[in-house]
Motif scaffolding. Sequence first.
Motif, PDB file in Angstrom:
ATOM      1  N   PHE A 211      -4.669 -31.483   4.769  1.00  0.00           N
ATOM      2  CA  PHE A 211      -4.150 -32.022   6.028  1.00  0.00           C
ATOM      3  C   PHE A 211      -2.685 -31.660   6.167  1.00  0.00           C
ATOM      4  O   PHE A 211      -2.011 -31.296   5.196  1.00  0.00           O
ATOM      5  N   SER A 212      -2.207 -31.734   7.394  1.00  0.00           N
ATOM      6  CA  SER A 212      -0.795 -31.494   7.700  1.00  0.00           C
ATOM      7  C   SER A 212      -0.111 -32.827   7.952  1.00  0.00           C
ATOM      8  O   SER A 212      -0.746 -33.797   8.385  1.00  0.00           O
ATOM      9  N   THR A 213       1.176 -32.883   7.687  1.00  0.00           N
ATOM     10  CA  THR A 213       1.935 -34.113   7.935  1.00  0.00           C
ATOM     11  C   THR A 213       3.081 -33.832   8.891  1.00  0.00           C
ATOM     12  O   THR A 213       3.669 -32.750   8.875  1.00  0.00           O
ATOM     13  N   GLY A 214       3.387 -34.827   9.731  1.00  0.00           N
ATOM     14  CA  GLY A 214       4.553 -34.707  10.612  1.00  0.00           C
ATOM     15  C   GLY A 214       4.290 -35.262  11.995  1.00  0.00           C
ATOM     16  O   GLY A 214       3.265 -34.962  12.615  1.00  0.00           O
ATOM     17  N   ASP A 250     -11.455 -31.065   6.261  1.00  0.00           N
ATOM     18  CA  ASP A 250     -10.280 -30.978   7.121  1.00  0.00           C
ATOM     19  C   ASP A 250      -9.959 -32.378   7.632  1.00  0.00           C
ATOM     20  O   ASP A 250     -10.717 -32.961   8.411  1.00  0.00           O
ATOM     21  N   MET A 251      -8.820 -32.909   7.214  1.00  0.00           N
ATOM     22  CA  MET A 251      -8.448 -34.280   7.555  1.00  0.00           C
ATOM     23  C   MET A 251      -7.442 -34.358   8.697  1.00  0.00           C
ATOM     24  O   MET A 251      -6.902 -35.438   8.981  1.00  0.00           O
ATOM     25  N   GLY A 252      -7.187 -33.211   9.350  1.00  0.00           N
ATOM     26  CA  GLY A 252      -6.366 -33.229  10.553  1.00  0.00           C
ATOM     27  C   GLY A 252      -4.882 -33.402  10.279  1.00  0.00           C
ATOM     28  O   GLY A 252      -4.362 -33.016   9.227  1.00  0.00           O
ATOM     29  N   VAL A 253      -4.198 -34.003  11.240  1.00  0.00           N
ATOM     30  CA  VAL A 253      -2.762 -34.252  11.152  1.00  0.00           C
ATOM     31  C   VAL A 253      -2.538 -35.721  10.803  1.00  0.00           C
ATOM     32  O   VAL A 253      -3.131 -36.614  11.408  1.00  0.00           O
TER      33      VAL A 253
END
Length: 439
Positions: A211-214, A250-253
């Motif tokens: 996943f992405s963070t922000g 895929d855990m998204g943002v």
Amino acid sequence: MPSLQSVISCLSDYDPSALPVEQANRIIAEVIEPVSGIEQVAIRSALDRVLAEDVVSPIDVPAHDNSAMDGYAFSSAALQAANGGEVTLRVIGTALAGETHGLTPAAGEAVRIMTGAVMPVGCDTVIPQEFTQAVPGAGSESGGEAAGEAVRFAADAVRAGDNRRLRGEDLARGKPALNQGRVLQPADLGLLASLGIAEVKVRRRLRVAFFSTGDELRSIGEPLDAGCVYDSNRYTLHGMLRRLHVELIDMGVVRDDPAALEAALRSACENADAVITSGGVSVGEADYTRQIMAELGDVTFWKIAMRPGRPMAFGRIASNGHQALLFGLPGNPVAVMVTFYHFVRAALHRMMGADIAPPPLMRVRSAHAIRKKPGRTEYQRGILARGADGQWEVRITGQQGSGVLRSMSEANCFIVLGHEQGGVAAGDPVEVMLFEGLL
């Protein structure tokens, strides 16, 4: 499995604020062990899977001495008798592939033989058909097709033992045909089929969550507010992971919120073998990821002596009795790809139990000067092509900033500038790592 801290404690020159690429990879390799799960699958389902044990050949391949050519089988004693002149042999019959024939030529005789046919008793050599001439006046006799014919050829057209494939030449019964850790390729499936093997034991597929963070990230289809960007990292990670044939989660943002980050990391840990995040591993007021990662396990935070991709986290996290390896990658798009290819890819292969050699480096000339200071490894994005003189040369793709994803899209290789290496002058040799086979 050894703890990360126990591995690090054995290093006298360990500096997490300036960790060389080679040392970081060495630490990662010592911590990782392959997954233990094993499955038995049909060979049609085994492509790109990792063999869990050696495959031992149950038969000799080929099963009999046979001919590698269409021609005439005979005893090489006829060559010695000819003493460099011509050999003339009477043909007593034809041996076809897949059929038994029982033909046993005597001295001065031969058997017409097809490719793959079993070598007749007493024969050790095959003269290709195109090197022979029919003997005029030789009549046809009983004994099958070609019986009664005679052929002539120069004794120096063939050597003793030529064009004969020996029993067990490809594989001998009881010998390893494929080794544990091999990632099965199309030719391997054919090899298994040739041995009569219908199923093989393979490692279970690795499960990887990412996943992405922000708060600034938006998914495709959402409007871009001021200061926001579309999340590209999940798509590049998805593509890179697909090439490894792992199971993807895929855990998204995930927003910059401590509770949300902890929930995401716990969920990922409980459902995957490895967790990959992008962003949040550098020092920043809103970067809670470092804190949560450290609370959940044995995690260290590095500043790698490399460009791009300096900040990185690595370790093992735990939640509700489950453990997963963690790779916290930088947030800049190119840095994500560079750190994945130079750290994560090899680590995941190791977790899969795959025996994969590092990508080879090719030494070519640089088309122009490249600025570089010793003390860090740099991965410039390059385009490898033939120069005007036909020799291989590489040029950079332009701006090399870690946020310029186009530099990866246009490139076909990394220009690898080593830790101790300084600047490069035009015409100097440099090492490149081709994207072909990597990406």
